[in-house]
Design an enzyme around this catalytic site. Structure first.
Site, PDB file in Angstrom:
ATOM      1  N   LYS A 101      26.937  43.006  13.748  1.00  0.00           N
ATOM      2  CA  LYS A 101      27.446  44.327  13.378  1.00  0.00           C
ATOM      3  C   LYS A 101      27.550  44.354  11.862  1.00  0.00           C
ATOM      4  CE  LYS A 101      29.308  47.958  15.664  1.00  0.00           C
ATOM      5  NZ  LYS A 101      28.965  48.542  16.963  1.00  0.00           N
ATOM      6  N   GLY A 203      32.744  64.107  22.905  1.00  0.00           N
ATOM      7  CA  GLY A 203      31.766  64.122  21.818  1.00  0.00           C
ATOM      8  C   GLY A 203      30.394  63.794  22.384  1.00  0.00           C
ATOM      9  N   VAL A 205      28.883  60.991  23.672  1.00  0.00           N
ATOM     10  CA  VAL A 205      28.821  60.328  24.982  1.00  0.00           C
ATOM     11  C   VAL A 205      29.651  61.103  26.009  1.00  0.00           C
ATOM     12  CG1 VAL A 205      29.265  58.212  26.274  1.00  0.00           C
ATOM     13  CG2 VAL A 205      28.561  58.060  23.893  1.00  0.00           C
TER      14      VAL A 205
HETATM   15  P1  NAI Z   1      31.658  60.951  18.921  1.00  0.00           P
HETATM   16  O1  NAI Z   1      32.273  60.860  17.588  1.00  0.00           O
HETATM   17  O2  NAI Z   1      30.424  61.772  19.115  1.00  0.00           O
HETATM   18  O3  NAI Z   1      32.742  61.504  19.975  1.00  0.00           O
HETATM   19  C1  NAI Z   1      34.071  61.118  19.966  1.00  0.00           C
HETATM   20  C2  NAI Z   1      34.886  62.338  20.369  1.00  0.00           C
HETATM   21  O4  NAI Z   1      36.242  61.934  20.488  1.00  0.00           O
HETATM   22  C3  NAI Z   1      34.839  63.459  19.337  1.00  0.00           C
HETATM   23  O5  NAI Z   1      34.575  64.700  19.969  1.00  0.00           O
HETATM   24  C4  NAI Z   1      36.236  63.435  18.731  1.00  0.00           C
HETATM   25  O6  NAI Z   1      36.675  64.705  18.290  1.00  0.00           O
HETATM   26  C5  NAI Z   1      37.057  62.910  19.885  1.00  0.00           C
HETATM   27  N1  NAI Z   1      38.329  62.287  19.505  1.00  0.00           N
HETATM   28  C6  NAI Z   1      38.616  61.501  18.441  1.00  0.00           C
HETATM   29  N2  NAI Z   1      39.895  61.136  18.457  1.00  0.00           N
HETATM   30  C7  NAI Z   1      40.437  61.686  19.557  1.00  0.00           C
HETATM   31  C8  NAI Z   1      41.731  61.675  20.131  1.00  0.00           C
HETATM   32  N3  NAI Z   1      42.744  61.036  19.561  1.00  0.00           N
HETATM   33  N4  NAI Z   1      41.933  62.338  21.295  1.00  0.00           N
HETATM   34  C9  NAI Z   1      40.921  63.026  21.879  1.00  0.00           C
HETATM   35  N5  NAI Z   1      39.685  63.087  21.370  1.00  0.00           N
HETATM   36  C10 NAI Z   1      39.443  62.420  20.231  1.00  0.00           C
HETATM   37  O7  NAI Z   1      31.422  59.439  19.392  1.00  0.00           O
HETATM   38  P2  NAI Z   1      30.525  58.936  20.609  1.00  0.00           P
HETATM   39  O8  NAI Z   1      29.217  58.495  20.103  1.00  0.00           O
HETATM   40  O9  NAI Z   1      30.590  59.908  21.714  1.00  0.00           O
HETATM   41  O10 NAI Z   1      31.309  57.605  21.015  1.00  0.00           O
HETATM   42  C11 NAI Z   1      32.495  57.663  21.786  1.00  0.00           C
HETATM   43  C12 NAI Z   1      33.043  56.264  21.976  1.00  0.00           C
HETATM   44  O11 NAI Z   1      32.087  55.478  22.666  1.00  0.00           O
HETATM   45  C13 NAI Z   1      33.333  55.526  20.657  1.00  0.00           C
HETATM   46  O12 NAI Z   1      34.455  54.714  20.839  1.00  0.00           O
HETATM   47  C14 NAI Z   1      32.084  54.664  20.470  1.00  0.00           C
HETATM   48  O13 NAI Z   1      32.384  53.506  19.700  1.00  0.00           O
HETATM   49  C15 NAI Z   1      31.765  54.312  21.915  1.00  0.00           C
HETATM   50  N6  NAI Z   1      30.366  53.989  22.132  1.00  0.00           N
HETATM   51  C16 NAI Z   1      29.392  54.900  21.829  1.00  0.00           C
HETATM   52  C17 NAI Z   1      28.058  54.597  22.060  1.00  0.00           C
HETATM   53  C18 NAI Z   1      26.986  55.594  21.798  1.00  0.00           C
HETATM   54  O14 NAI Z   1      25.850  55.405  22.314  1.00  0.00           O
HETATM   55  N7  NAI Z   1      27.245  56.662  21.069  1.00  0.00           N
HETATM   56  C19 NAI Z   1      27.654  53.282  22.606  1.00  0.00           C
HETATM   57  C20 NAI Z   1      28.777  52.422  22.960  1.00  0.00           C
HETATM   58  C21 NAI Z   1      30.066  52.768  22.703  1.00  0.00           C
END
Ligand code: NAI
Length: 377
Positions: A101, A203, A205
């Protein structure tokens, strides 16, 4: 895309508080890291760390996180913890890849991406000659990845220069497969008709997953700090929105944390009103050993996050390794079987998290899967 448009992207994920650090070599030896490298680029002032936890199974693939850390020690702790997680994620997914990472330490929370800074990071990645392969993570988008790819071929997940595209829909598919394994483990059918799922974070995912689940007949409750994200899920998927402080304790069949890490701790375990915790977020549990045991004591089945959320890694690593679409699909489907196997080996006194770590460690001890392994050069 303008810098302003890029600057907010994927920067909403909040980090849990970092513990007091040990010194660098103690941390490396405790977690078993092979190599940690620090880089400063005088022209762009990019300050970055690349951590390679293990290359025992193959080259180390893991995202580049751009984050404003309170201290350099926090950045180091984060990159060490995240790279270790990637080793287990790749091993549990049966990928001939190691774990690594990188983090770019931002001088302030809102700090725009630009081509010069991305290219500086790309040059740093290139010094690893393919033993480390970068990708997207929090604060980094496909454009940033494509800029890095102008300086190195060892990067995945861009839209134009670097191969792979956005891995989120594949991560979502993997989490849905993991949920099926969980439902079967508690004696329910592995379909989602009338299954109630509470999703924290809709978001990239979370929304993709919510769409699949709605199409499969699930009932959704959601919360997000981003009002637009909430409105979209309500409008397009018919989800019910609840306040942020209610989502984790919503009465439901499955709780799916898809926003931030460290959301569940021992105190919260007794307040949960779900049968299953299965989400996409990395490091869902504040203290994996203790919290996984606490969930077990309260009859909540915890799906180890690094097994459930491996779909995106499978996609990018698989493309990097030259797998076909069919092989990639099969590997993402396999998350269900792997999860089932792991859940079956958990027992009283051995949490599902401990079972998953032991599963991954056995794969690492067995060595590389030679038939699928390719070199990066
Ligand atoms: P993203 O940033 O697109 O979505 C995250 C969502 O969570 C956003 O809509 C944001 O507004 C919301 N959020 C943030 N803090 C919050 C809170 N306190 N309460 C409610 N909602 C909140 O990120 P993504 O890509 O969807 O990733 C989501 C999670 O999955 C992260 O933890 C990431 O590390 C993990 N992940 C993502 C992968 C991917 O392919 N994108 C792969 C493996 C893990």
């Amino acid at each position: 895309m303008s810098e302003t448009a890029q600057e907010g992207l994927r920067e909403t994920t909040i980090q849990p508080p970092f513990p007091t650090p040990m010194n660098t070599f103690d941390q490396m030896s405790e977690r078993g890291h092979e190599r940690v490298s620090f880089h400063y680029d005088p022209e762009t002032q990019v300050r970055a760390i690349i951590a390679i936890h293990s290359t025992k199974l193959g080259n180390a693939l893991g995202g580049t996180r751009r984050w404003h850390y309170a201290t350099e020690a926090d950045a180091l702790y984060d990159v060490l913890r995240l790279s270790e997680g990637m080793t287990f994620k790749a091993a549990a997914a049966d990928l001939p890849m190691g774990g690594g990472k990188s983090v770019i330490i931002l001088p302030q929370a809102k700090y725009p991406m630009n081509e010069a800074r991305a290219r500086a990071m790309g040059r740093f990645v290139d010094t690893f000659n393919g033993t480390y392969i970068a990708a997207e993570d929090v604060g980094v988008n496909a454009q940033f990845v494509d800029w890095m790819a102008l300086e190195t071929k060892h990067v995945m997940g861009g839209d134009t220069v670097a191969a792979g595209g956005d891995p989120s829909p594949y991560t979502a598919r993997g989490v849905v497969n993991a949920m099926k394994a969980c439902l079967e483990t508690i004696g329910k059918p592995a379909d989602f008709a009338d299954v109630h799922i509470a999703i924290q974070g809709v978001g990239s995912v979370g929304f993709s997953m919510a769409k699949m689940l709605t199409e499969a007949g699930a009932k959704l409750t959601i919360a997000d700090i981003d009002e637009d994200a909430v409105n979209r899920a309500v409008r397009e998927l018919g989800a019910t929105a609840v306040p942020l402080d209610e989502i984790l304790t919503t009465k439901c069949d499955i709780l799916a944390p898809c926003a931030l890490g460290g959301v569940i701790n021992g105190n919260l375990a007794s307040k949960l009103q779900c049968d299953i915790v299965c989400g996409a977020a990395n490091n869902i549990l504040d203290d994996p050993d203790e919290d996984s045991a606490a969930l077990q004591n309260h009859d909540v089945l915890y799906a180890p996050d690094f097994v459930a959320n491996a779909g995106g890694l499978i996609r990018l690593a698989g493309l990097y390794l030259g797998m076909t679409e069919q092989q990639l699909d099969a590997k993402i489907e396999q998350i269900q079987t792997t999860m089932q196997q792991i859940l079956e080996t958990a027992s009283t006194g051995r949490s599902t998290h401990a079972a998953a770590i032991s599963f991954a460690k056995k794969k690492i001890a067995a060595g590389p899967i030679k038939s699928e392994r390719v070199t990066a050069n």
